[in-house]
Design a protein around this motif. Sequence first.
Motif, PDB file in Angstrom:
ATOM      1  N   ALA B 455      44.095  42.953  29.661  1.00 21.90           N
ATOM      2  CA  ALA B 455      44.049  41.630  30.285  1.00 21.90           C
ATOM      3  C   ALA B 455      45.213  41.314  31.221  1.00 21.90           C
ATOM      4  CB  ALA B 455      43.940  40.556  29.198  1.00 21.90           C
ATOM      5  N   PRO B 456      46.456  41.741  30.893  1.00 20.82           N
ATOM      6  CA  PRO B 456      47.552  41.347  31.805  1.00 20.82           C
ATOM      7  C   PRO B 456      47.499  42.002  33.177  1.00 20.82           C
ATOM      8  CG  PRO B 456      48.414  41.969  29.630  1.00 20.82           C
ATOM      9  CD  PRO B 456      46.971  42.386  29.674  1.00 20.82           C
ATOM     10  N   TYR B 457      46.665  43.014  33.348  1.00 19.60           N
ATOM     11  CA  TYR B 457      46.666  43.759  34.603  1.00 19.60           C
ATOM     12  C   TYR B 457      45.636  43.206  35.588  1.00 19.60           C
ATOM     13  CZ  TYR B 457      45.848  47.495  37.981  1.00 19.60           C
ATOM     14  OH  TYR B 457      45.681  48.203  39.140  1.00 19.60           O
ATOM     15  N   GLY B 458      46.081  42.855  36.764  1.00 13.18           N
ATOM     16  CA  GLY B 458      45.212  42.561  37.908  1.00 13.18           C
ATOM     17  C   GLY B 458      44.069  41.596  37.641  1.00 13.18           C
ATOM     18  N   GLY B 459      44.315  40.572  36.854  1.00 14.10           N
ATOM     19  CA  GLY B 459      43.273  39.581  36.625  1.00 14.10           C
ATOM     20  C   GLY B 459      42.158  40.063  35.712  1.00 14.10           C
ATOM     21  N   LEU B 460      42.400  41.157  34.971  1.00 10.43           N
ATOM     22  CA  LEU B 460      41.325  41.706  34.135  1.00 10.43           C
ATOM     23  C   LEU B 460      40.893  40.748  33.029  1.00 10.43           C
ATOM     24  CD1 LEU B 460      41.854  45.546  33.569  1.00 10.43           C
ATOM     25  CD2 LEU B 460      39.760  44.362  34.245  1.00 10.43           C
ATOM     26  N   GLY B 461      41.835  39.946  32.536  1.00 12.99           N
ATOM     27  CA  GLY B 461      41.444  38.966  31.514  1.00 12.99           C
ATOM     28  C   GLY B 461      40.377  38.028  32.037  1.00 12.99           C
ATOM     29  N   ASP B 462      40.625  37.471  33.227  1.00  9.94           N
ATOM     30  CA  ASP B 462      39.626  36.578  33.839  1.00  9.94           C
ATOM     31  C   ASP B 462      38.348  37.329  34.203  1.00  9.94           C
ATOM     32  OD1 ASP B 462      40.937  34.109  33.720  1.00  9.94           O
ATOM     33  OD2 ASP B 462      42.159  34.597  35.479  1.00  9.94           O
ATOM     34  N   TYR B 463      38.523  38.527  34.710  1.00  6.77           N
ATOM     35  CA  TYR B 463      37.363  39.340  35.097  1.00  6.77           C
ATOM     36  C   TYR B 463      36.431  39.547  33.911  1.00  6.77           C
ATOM     37  CZ  TYR B 463      34.788  43.615  36.420  1.00  6.77           C
ATOM     38  OH  TYR B 463      33.816  44.545  36.666  1.00  6.77           O
ATOM     39  N   MET B 464      37.024  39.840  32.758  1.00  9.93           N
ATOM     40  CA  MET B 464      36.194  40.074  31.567  1.00  9.93           C
ATOM     41  C   MET B 464      35.537  38.780  31.096  1.00  9.93           C
ATOM     42  SD  MET B 464      38.304  42.986  29.402  1.00  9.93           S
ATOM     43  CE  MET B 464      39.930  42.239  29.488  1.00  9.93           C
ATOM     44  N   ARG B 465      36.206  37.655  31.321  1.00  9.25           N
ATOM     45  CA  ARG B 465      35.686  36.364  30.863  1.00  9.25           C
ATOM     46  C   ARG B 465      34.658  35.807  31.851  1.00  9.25           C
ATOM     47  NH1 ARG B 465      37.841  31.269  31.251  1.00  9.25           N
ATOM     48  NH2 ARG B 465      39.563  32.090  32.494  1.00  9.25           N
ATOM     49  N   LEU B 466      34.983  35.882  33.150  1.00 10.89           N
ATOM     50  CA  LEU B 466      34.166  35.215  34.164  1.00 10.89           C
ATOM     51  C   LEU B 466      33.173  36.161  34.851  1.00 10.89           C
ATOM     52  CD1 LEU B 466      37.063  33.254  35.951  1.00 10.89           C
ATOM     53  CD2 LEU B 466      35.412  32.311  34.302  1.00 10.89           C
ATOM     54  N   GLY B 467      33.410  37.449  34.793  1.00 10.33           N
ATOM     55  CA  GLY B 467      32.555  38.383  35.525  1.00 10.33           C
ATOM     56  C   GLY B 467      33.046  38.615  36.947  1.00 10.33           C
ATOM     57  N   TYR B 468      34.162  37.992  37.310  1.00  3.26           N
ATOM     58  CA  TYR B 468      34.783  38.255  38.606  1.00  3.26           C
ATOM     59  C   TYR B 468      36.260  37.871  38.492  1.00  3.26           C
ATOM     60  CZ  TYR B 468      34.307  33.191  39.165  1.00  3.26           C
ATOM     61  OH  TYR B 468      34.385  31.846  38.959  1.00  3.26           O
ATOM     62  N   VAL B 469      37.044  38.355  39.433  1.00  5.83           N
ATOM     63  CA  VAL B 469      38.456  37.980  39.468  1.00  5.83           C
ATOM     64  C   VAL B 469      38.576  36.719  40.309  1.00  5.83           C
ATOM     65  CG1 VAL B 469      40.766  38.705  40.159  1.00  5.83           C
ATOM     66  CG2 VAL B 469      39.155  40.395  39.249  1.00  5.83           C
ATOM     67  N   PRO B 470      39.127  35.644  39.764  1.00  9.04           N
ATOM     68  CA  PRO B 470      39.209  34.390  40.518  1.00  9.04           C
ATOM     69  C   PRO B 470      40.422  34.376  41.463  1.00  9.04           C
ATOM     70  CG  PRO B 470      39.984  34.033  38.288  1.00  9.04           C
ATOM     71  CD  PRO B 470      39.608  35.493  38.367  1.00  9.04           C
ATOM     72  N   ILE B 471      40.183  34.022  42.701  1.00 13.14           N
ATOM     73  CA  ILE B 471      41.232  34.096  43.731  1.00 13.14           C
ATOM     74  C   ILE B 471      42.322  33.055  43.531  1.00 13.14           C
ATOM     75  CG2 ILE B 471      40.008  32.555  45.364  1.00 13.14           C
ATOM     76  CD1 ILE B 471      42.110  35.715  46.256  1.00 13.14           C
ATOM     77  N   ASP B 472      42.019  31.969  42.822  1.00 13.54           N
ATOM     78  CA  ASP B 472      43.077  30.992  42.573  1.00 13.54           C
ATOM     79  C   ASP B 472      44.004  31.423  41.434  1.00 13.54           C
ATOM     80  OD1 ASP B 472      40.723  30.659  41.183  1.00 13.54           O
ATOM     81  OD2 ASP B 472      40.852  28.476  41.055  1.00 13.54           O
ATOM     82  N   ARG B 473      43.691  32.546  40.831  1.00 12.08           N
ATOM     83  CA  ARG B 473      44.586  33.069  39.790  1.00 12.08           C
ATOM     84  C   ARG B 473      45.130  34.452  40.114  1.00 12.08           C
ATOM     85  NH1 ARG B 473      42.587  29.875  34.975  1.00 12.08           N
ATOM     86  NH2 ARG B 473      42.262  31.717  33.704  1.00 12.08           N
ATOM     87  N   GLU B 474      44.526  35.128  41.055  1.00 11.28           N
ATOM     88  CA  GLU B 474      44.898  36.520  41.301  1.00 11.28           C
ATOM     89  C   GLU B 474      44.609  36.845  42.762  1.00 11.28           C
ATOM     90  OE1 GLU B 474      46.143  38.582  38.958  1.00 11.28           O
ATOM     91  OE2 GLU B 474      46.100  40.417  40.137  1.00 11.28           O
ATOM     92  N   PRO B 475      45.615  37.371  43.474  1.00  9.79           N
ATOM     93  CA  PRO B 475      45.355  37.694  44.882  1.00  9.79           C
ATOM     94  C   PRO B 475      44.380  38.862  45.032  1.00  9.79           C
ATOM     95  CG  PRO B 475      47.517  38.469  44.205  1.00  9.79           C
ATOM     96  CD  PRO B 475      46.971  37.681  43.061  1.00  9.79           C
ATOM     97  N   GLU B 476      43.786  38.972  46.230  1.00 12.61           N
ATOM     98  CA  GLU B 476      42.896  40.084  46.573  1.00 12.61           C
ATOM     99  C   GLU B 476      41.742  40.197  45.586  1.00 12.61           C
ATOM    100  OE1 GLU B 476      45.461  43.533  47.015  1.00 12.61           O
ATOM    101  OE2 GLU B 476      46.949  42.385  48.125  1.00 12.61           O
ATOM    102  N   ALA B 477      41.257  39.033  45.183  1.00  9.60           N
ATOM    103  CA  ALA B 477      40.311  38.971  44.064  1.00  9.60           C
ATOM    104  C   ALA B 477      38.975  39.631  44.379  1.00  9.60           C
ATOM    105  CB  ALA B 477      40.097  37.514  43.656  1.00  9.60           C
ATOM    106  N   ALA B 478      38.498  39.501  45.614  1.00 11.82           N
ATOM    107  CA  ALA B 478      37.191  40.067  45.950  1.00 11.82           C
ATOM    108  C   ALA B 478      37.230  41.585  45.861  1.00 11.82           C
ATOM    109  CB  ALA B 478      36.777  39.622  47.353  1.00 11.82           C
ATOM    110  N   SER B 479      38.273  42.183  46.428  1.00 10.05           N
ATOM    111  CA  SER B 479      38.411  43.638  46.360  1.00 10.05           C
ATOM    112  C   SER B 479      38.491  44.105  44.919  1.00 10.05           C
ATOM    113  CB  SER B 479      39.656  44.082  47.125  1.00 10.05           C
ATOM    114  OG  SER B 479      39.509  43.831  48.506  1.00 10.05           O
ATOM    115  N   LYS B 480      39.271  43.381  44.126  1.00  5.70           N
ATOM    116  CA  LYS B 480      39.420  43.792  42.729  1.00  5.70           C
ATOM    117  C   LYS B 480      38.091  43.746  42.001  1.00  5.70           C
ATOM    118  CE  LYS B 480      44.282  42.759  42.640  1.00  5.70           C
ATOM    119  NZ  LYS B 480      45.385  41.856  42.334  1.00  5.70           N
ATOM    120  N   THR B 481      37.338  42.677  42.229  1.00  4.26           N
ATOM    121  CA  THR B 481      36.062  42.534  41.520  1.00  4.26           C
ATOM    122  C   THR B 481      35.146  43.731  41.789  1.00  4.26           C
ATOM    123  OG1 THR B 481      36.214  40.129  41.580  1.00  4.26           O
ATOM    124  CG2 THR B 481      34.020  41.077  41.258  1.00  4.26           C
TER     125      THR B 481
END
Lengths: 765, 765
Positions: B455-481
């Motif tokens: 979870a602490p890496y690259g917005g993975l906590g949010d990714y696992m919860r939301l199904g995407y990396v949220p840009i207001d919490r993690e930069p470059e969110a679209a690429s990461k997703t």
Amino acid sequence: MLREMILALLVLAAATPAQSGTAADVDPFIGTGGEGHTFPGAVAPFGMVQLSPDTDTRCVLRDCYSHAAGYRHEDRTIEGFSHTHFSGAGHSDLGDLLIMPVAGDEVPLNPGTPDKPGYRSAFRHATEQARPGYYAVTLDGPGVRAELTAGTRVGVHRYAFPAGKAAHLVVDLRSSLYNYPGKILWSGLRLRPGGILTGFRETRGWAPGRKFYFAMRFSAPLVGHALLNREGEVPYKGFQAPGRGSDAVAQLLGRALVARLDFGRIDRPLEVKVAISGVDEEGAIANLASEPGDFGAIRQRTGEAWDKALGAVEIEAALPMRRMVATALYHSLLAPSVWSDSDGRYRGPDDQVHHADGFTFRSTFSLWDTFRAQHPLLTLIQPEAVNAEIVRSLLASRAESPDGILPVWQFHGRETWTMIGYHAVPVIADAYLKGIKGFDADAALDAMIASASYAPYGGLGDYMRLGYVPIDREPEAASKTVEYAYDDWTIARMASALGRRDVAATFAKRAGNWRNSFDAGTGFLRARKVDGSWRTPFDPTAINYGSDYTEGNAWQYSWFVPHDQAGLFRIMGGDAAAVAKLDRMFDYDNSKIDYSHAEDIAGLIGQYIHGNEPSHHVAYLYSYAGQPWRTQERLKQIVDSQYKAVPDGLSGNDDLGQMSAWLSFTALGFYPVAPGTNEYVIGRPFVNRAALNLPNGKRFIITASGMSDTNRYVGSVRLNGQPLTRGYIRHKEIMAGGTLEFRMTAQPNRTWATAERDRPFSETR
Amino acid sequence: MLREMILALLVLAAATPAQSGTAADVDPFIGTGGEGHTFPGAVAPFGMVQLSPDTDTRCVLRDCYSHAAGYRHEDRTIEGFSHTHFSGAGHSDLGDLLIMPVAGDEVPLNPGTPDKPGYRSAFRHATEQARPGYYAVTLDGPGVRAELTAGTRVGVHRYAFPAGKAAHLVVDLRSSLYNYPGKILWSGLRLRPGGILTGFRETRGWAPGRKFYFAMRFSAPLVGHALLNREGEVPYKGFQAPGRGSDAVAQLLGRALVARLDFGRIDRPLEVKVAISGVDEEGAIANLASEPGDFGAIRQRTGEAWDKALGAVEIEAALPMRRMVATALYHSLLAPSVWSDSDGRYRGPDDQVHHADGFTFRSTFSLWDTFRAQHPLLTLIQPEAVNAEIVRSLLASRAESPDGILPVWQFHGRETWTMIGYHAVPVIADAYLKGIKGFDADAALDAMIASASYAPYGGLGDYMRLGYVPIDREPEAASKTVEYAYDDWTIARMASALGRRDVAATFAKRAGNWRNSFDAGTGFLRARKVDGSWRTPFDPTAINYGSDYTEGNAWQYSWFVPHDQAGLFRIMGGDAAAVAKLDRMFDYDNSKIDYSHAEDIAGLIGQYIHGNEPSHHVAYLYSYAGQPWRTQERLKQIVDSQYKAVPDGLSGNDDLGQMSAWLSFTALGFYPVAPGTNEYVIGRPFVNRAALNLPNGKRFIITASGMSDTNRYVGSVRLNGQPLTRGYIRHKEIMAGGTLEFRMTAQPNRTWATAERDRPFSETR
């Protein structure tokens, strides 16, 4: 109810292990005020960990020297508890891994100042308790009762937090002793699965590029944490590390790290068990496991270890003296401290990791100080357990030295090149000549020769060519010349014992080099220039760094010919002239001299300076001139004025036990003026009775009948019931067990031990 | 006389080993100009040492980025030769241990500038020679002919000094690439008995606290030396160290060290053999001994190693293309480079020393780049020798990672947290699914799951919860997703193959998460906020750090669904709409856009950016939409415009071989668009004939009949003599050996491989 009371008493008994004999009389606060530079914290005999409170670490606001041991008894606040300290060094470093408990919701991350404390706390001496291996204090700020204990490679903290307040720890890797800007090169913190916090720090302090690793475990689960980097400007911030934007990262690297550890509200005292290592974090983790048990168990084990170590010398004396001597013995058993990990690995002088096969590697060698009496004391009371290991550690250090020579002033495996001489040489020679086994004597002699022949060191190239160190090429040349000459003499002695005649002849010749630096015209040791002339102007009271002498002047250094004091006296004009000169030194009127600029000049009696080592053998020199009663007088004058059973009770740096070893020997009635002779010069005892429980199972009993303030002279001496007419006792006579009986009198005995044949060894007597 | 001539010819033959086949066509200068960031120096296949000239290391005077590899073909002076370099990285570090020969009596200790050179020297390209494992140049300043070669862990210098002039070397530990102030934390130099110079350096560069050790031996005796510390203000100067006042000390520690080594007048070339280590100086000394032989022997051995490694692919093509592809293969075989010492020890991600049991530990993982084609290329042509070791190194790194996850961008054992994703995952999955043995597959899957669940890496906590990396919490969110979704898909594939159904189901579901970040309204991949809304304003051409994308924009990133391109096209409005959008991207008019602020944006064809990796699979996507002839057109457009057999021949950073691996595959006629599918998408070949000499002893022959500038289309394809109607070829078909025959035509074949069933794999086709 009764059962509960009994249980409570049992708990109390377990919490406060009974200490007996000599250990019970130790007062670790002696030397923590004034110039002693000792620390009051918890340490095991020769322990790698010295866990102790630091009352200030701010070199910028005040001088560093005063806080060389971290703690100053005059201070009223504690910054935290750190894990490494020197006992009485005149320079400093260490203070590694500062931990401080904080209670409540606000967790300051800076220590602050005594006036505006951050995590720093006020404390009162009334709440302090210090015993061998144990220290406790109440921190008034957070209202925490703090207790410390230490094993060989572990320190254990126990913090009782006030009820209802959240418990935190601050771990500050920025804190250090002698902490000039730029000292901390790099550091790291890492929280591992299972709640173990590990880390490291690399410093450029007294030891350049010293590496320090640690691991710590907590008795309560961590419920939160922050690892923070407080460096203002970080040239490389890294990229997308895990936990970026949060402080709860798993690891952090940088130069100004601090950790906040949260335990929430806990109803038992928090125990923090910390292990250190010079090798790596895995080494620290293994060291943590190598000494099992909780605070109570470690405290118990270390208490027993001290009982055993200090039990080597039983003392009967009035309380202030008993306490002073017991504490002196305690301070004499701290260094050279353990440095190898529990698995035998250690970081050596070359900064590489080595393995100690069949011995424990020890470091913290303050050899210019300790070759005089502290090492001889260990040779006498800790020969098997300690001394062979010390010699093997010295030899291993030499094998790993980039310069190929024995240590000079080493700690944590690193050479600091502090002070002068190659005094590992007399340490080894004295140990060998006194029968210490467990090392390869021929290899040791080779190492000694190498150290005495390394031209790039301390003017040795010129010394070998000219027979003296020339002051126009090398500072402190006069001191170097005479100390080299003495060290050389011990090489000759050992080479002779080993049957290596050519080596013995070479170094016996070098042993006379002290004469090349003695100026019969002024009657003082002086420095010559390359062309053979004396450096001028000459003032025998001048003390300056870069002068002819090392931390001293002509008055102090002119007596340093331990192996040929009688030869020296002849040059001075004979015994009477020497005695007169000794008296002029002790009775010198200093009222017109200002020594405030000179560190390490403390404990003055005229021009005799008991606070520093060059003087330590000098009171015994009257005996060499056939006037042992004058030695007896001077010893009383020194003991009365230079040692007290109070924090400000040492007149100078304890220097890793040398000041204390002087008192330990002197109180027993004899002193090793010239290690390498196997003789102890008899002074006078200061205890009523002492028993040496020797490692060979024998006992050597010293008694002083009739001793009082007025009965300050030795009337007669009996060894094993027979009159002893000579002014010295041999090492083998002590080791054989027996009794040494002093009869003390009010009037000096002007005939005892005055004949030439009864005086201590001198090369050219 | 004849005998002497024959001898001379034999010497010449030995001095210039013949290189054959693919190795003979390599031109290491390709990529050393422009944006390629490759180096021309000497390196063995996957060698730990990259010994290469540095033409400038001064970040202060000019930007660092241009000199990421130390050497720039445009420069006219050389500062020296250092031992570690990245091949084509877009960020940098390294440049460790700079050595420069100096002739004559004046020995400058600073490099100076091109206008006012110190030890820096002018050079002319006409005097340069570069071959795999060999580099030579004439240094006009000292008049020295300099030659370099390298083994796996050693670099060897050979310097021919002008007759009658004294030979010196300058060893400068201050020099480094990306050398911001404060980078060098600590360093040491030590001259050992026997004339071996060892040392170390610790830097806070791209990798924090990286440790580098070395040992070097000389073919001529040292007749003089100076070890110097050039740091202006040294907080601790040490005390009375040996050799104080002289520069000829045996060792020196500090932050700005430079050594001058004197050899006097010598009549043979001076050879300097250097070994490096990440463990310690002893490791470097052992590495020095592990590769015996002089310059000629090492050069010969490495030349043979290159012949063998590059012999895996034989190429027939016109010279520029042959040279480009041979060099691409060469650049693809440099990383992940060896990092463990010859005794198996290495320093891992936790900065501790570990032992690689039964494998060679490799580091330098530029995974965001290399998972695409460079690792698949190694899986194809180096599976046994390299790839299992790579996987084992990744797993070892994960075991030693303080965060417990696989490497992201690692070099010299240290994690840099550069770029995004967990692309060690597709590397391992692709290797496993292609039958690579030699590692524990279940343990590997566990490591992959751990990396995808931290979870602490690259917005993975949010990714696992939301199904995407949220840009207001993690930069470059679209690429990461979208990159996480693809990596997840490879986990599902491997879990499925291992029969771990629950894992497969979990990650198969996560593989669809790319849809959560695709905005059907605009037709672009975009970043959502936690509340589900799209971040505005939105400009598909905008490229900014901290934007929705990583080194790219919506145009480039909207195509990244390697495992479900057909599913993507449906959302885009169907195949025709996707093709139209691909064309809009390639044909975009950039005249009104300024990208000068963005590093790594190079090689533009409209909004297609071949100089960076997000575009690398995109030309192949026409084939997914049933228009493979459009892929064929675009590939020719790209190869013609983005690759040239000249120094400025790469349109972007080679990125540790990914740019080169793209050409290697593309030239053969196929490309691994989606590692994990075991399919290679067929494009069109650019060589007339190629032979893959597979490690299993089989040969796979590719031919392109009729290929010319006008015959740029694939008319038909035959596999082992049978018509191949699908647009992809399977890994096992290549491994079985055989022939793949392309017939090239001037007109597109609009029916070949257009049927749905003949298109490459897509999850939801």
